[in-house]
Motif scaffolding. Structure first.
Motif, PDB file in Angstrom:
ATOM      1  N   SER A 138      55.038  42.239  41.691  1.00 54.50           N
ATOM      2  CA  SER A 138      56.462  41.553  41.452  1.00 54.50           C
ATOM      3  C   SER A 138      56.235  40.286  40.702  1.00 54.50           C
ATOM      4  N   LEU A 139      55.093  39.768  40.857  1.00 53.55           N
ATOM      5  CA  LEU A 139      54.639  38.759  40.121  1.00 53.55           C
ATOM      6  C   LEU A 139      54.313  39.014  38.450  1.00 53.55           C
ATOM      7  N   ARG A 140      53.713  40.367  38.318  1.00 49.17           N
ATOM      8  CA  ARG A 140      53.071  40.826  37.245  1.00 49.17           C
ATOM      9  C   ARG A 140      54.372  41.058  36.252  1.00 49.17           C
ATOM     10  N   ALA A 170      55.989  38.034  35.122  1.00 49.27           N
ATOM     11  CA  ALA A 170      55.371  37.496  34.030  1.00 49.27           C
ATOM     12  C   ALA A 170      55.510  38.474  32.610  1.00 49.27           C
ATOM     13  N   LEU A 171      55.612  39.683  32.878  1.00 49.55           N
ATOM     14  CA  LEU A 171      55.882  40.548  31.785  1.00 49.55           C
ATOM     15  C   LEU A 171      57.106  40.536  31.088  1.00 49.55           C
ATOM     16  N   ALA A 225      54.144  29.026  34.854  1.00 45.96           N
ATOM     17  CA  ALA A 225      55.213  29.494  35.611  1.00 45.96           C
ATOM     18  C   ALA A 225      54.905  30.542  36.798  1.00 45.96           C
ATOM     19  N   ILE A 226      53.783  31.299  36.746  1.00 49.13           N
ATOM     20  CA  ILE A 226      53.273  32.113  37.810  1.00 49.13           C
ATOM     21  C   ILE A 226      52.223  31.312  38.422  1.00 49.13           C
ATOM     22  N   THR A 274      44.619  35.369  32.322  1.00 44.88           N
ATOM     23  CA  THR A 274      45.237  36.175  33.263  1.00 44.88           C
ATOM     24  C   THR A 274      46.536  36.879  32.603  1.00 44.88           C
ATOM     25  N   VAL A 275      47.305  36.125  32.249  1.00 40.33           N
ATOM     26  CA  VAL A 275      48.492  36.551  31.270  1.00 40.33           C
ATOM     27  C   VAL A 275      48.102  37.290  30.168  1.00 40.33           C
TER      28      VAL A 275
END
Length: 224
Positions: free
Chosen positions: A7-9, A12-13, A28-29, A35-36
């Motif tokens: 859900s976090l990925r 971010a996407l 934000a995440i 990682t981003v």
């Protein structure tokens, strides 16, 4: 990317596709910039943010050292994908045996590289100053206190005395809704009066407050 929940990925996407900068998305995440970048690159190459199959049994402590905000549930899922089933209790006990403890992340001011350089220079320039010299100094600062804000906390796995390592802190900035601005001063002899600033601090306002701080300095035993 296996340390980032699905859900976090996706969140971010969505931010990346919406034009948000990599550093802003990372903040934000609560993950780091590499990682981003990996998430964005994986989506470009595969059209998905799904994890690649893991090989071998990962060490429980390895991801925590790189990402202290990793939760026990994320570690359990990581091991499960690698073919090892353990409980959250087992993961917690293993981390504690390695000297890692779950603690609330400390909030620290968000500093730019120039700020860090200036602070380090100041510390080095005055490293050998005698203690008596600091008794003649009065420090002042202002702060904004949010009346309405988030009370959520973030926990990290860290060792004793590592609470202010950058990986274990949450950078903060002064912004938000309803708030009050306070200005104060202190010295080795005590604290001065506290001023409530109802408008934006300006040079003229500072000149109005400063004479009062001089009086505070005299009361605190400082030369005027």
């Amino acid at each position: 990317m296996h340390l980032v929940p699905a859900s976090l990925r996706q969140r971010a996407l969505g931010m990346v596709q919406g034009g948000m900068g990599t550093a802003d998305v990372a903040r934000a995440i609560h993950r780091n910039v590499p990682t981003v970048r990996r998430l964005r690159q994986r989506y470009r190459e595969t059209g998905s943010t799904a994890d690649r199959p893991l090989s071998g049994r990962p060490r429980v402590t390895s991801p925590v050292r790189n990402q202290p905000r990793t939760t026990r549930e994320e570690l359990v899922n990581n091991l499960k994908r690698a073919g090892t089933t353990v409980s959250k209790v087992t993961v917690g006990n293993t981390l504690r045996r390695h000297g890692l403890k779950s603690c609330m992340a400390r909030k620290v001011p968000l500093l730019k590289p120039a700020h860090v350089k200036a602070r380090l220079k100041f510390a080095n320039d005055h490293l050998d100053d005698p203690e008596e010299s600091w008794e003649k100094v009065m420090w002042s600062d202002e702060t904004k206190i949010e009346l309405f804000g988030h009370n959520s906390t973030n926990r990290v796995w860290r060792k004793k005395n590592d609470e202010y390592h950058p990986k274990n802190t949450i950078p903060t900035v002064k912004h938000g809704g309803g708030s009050i601005m306070l200005w104060g001063c202190f010295s080795a002899h005590g604290t001065g009066r506290l001023h409530c600033i109802k408008e934006r601090m300006t040079g003229a306002m500072y000149c109005e407050i400063f004479p009062q701080s001089i009086e505070d300095g005299s009361r605190l035993g400082l030369p005027t």
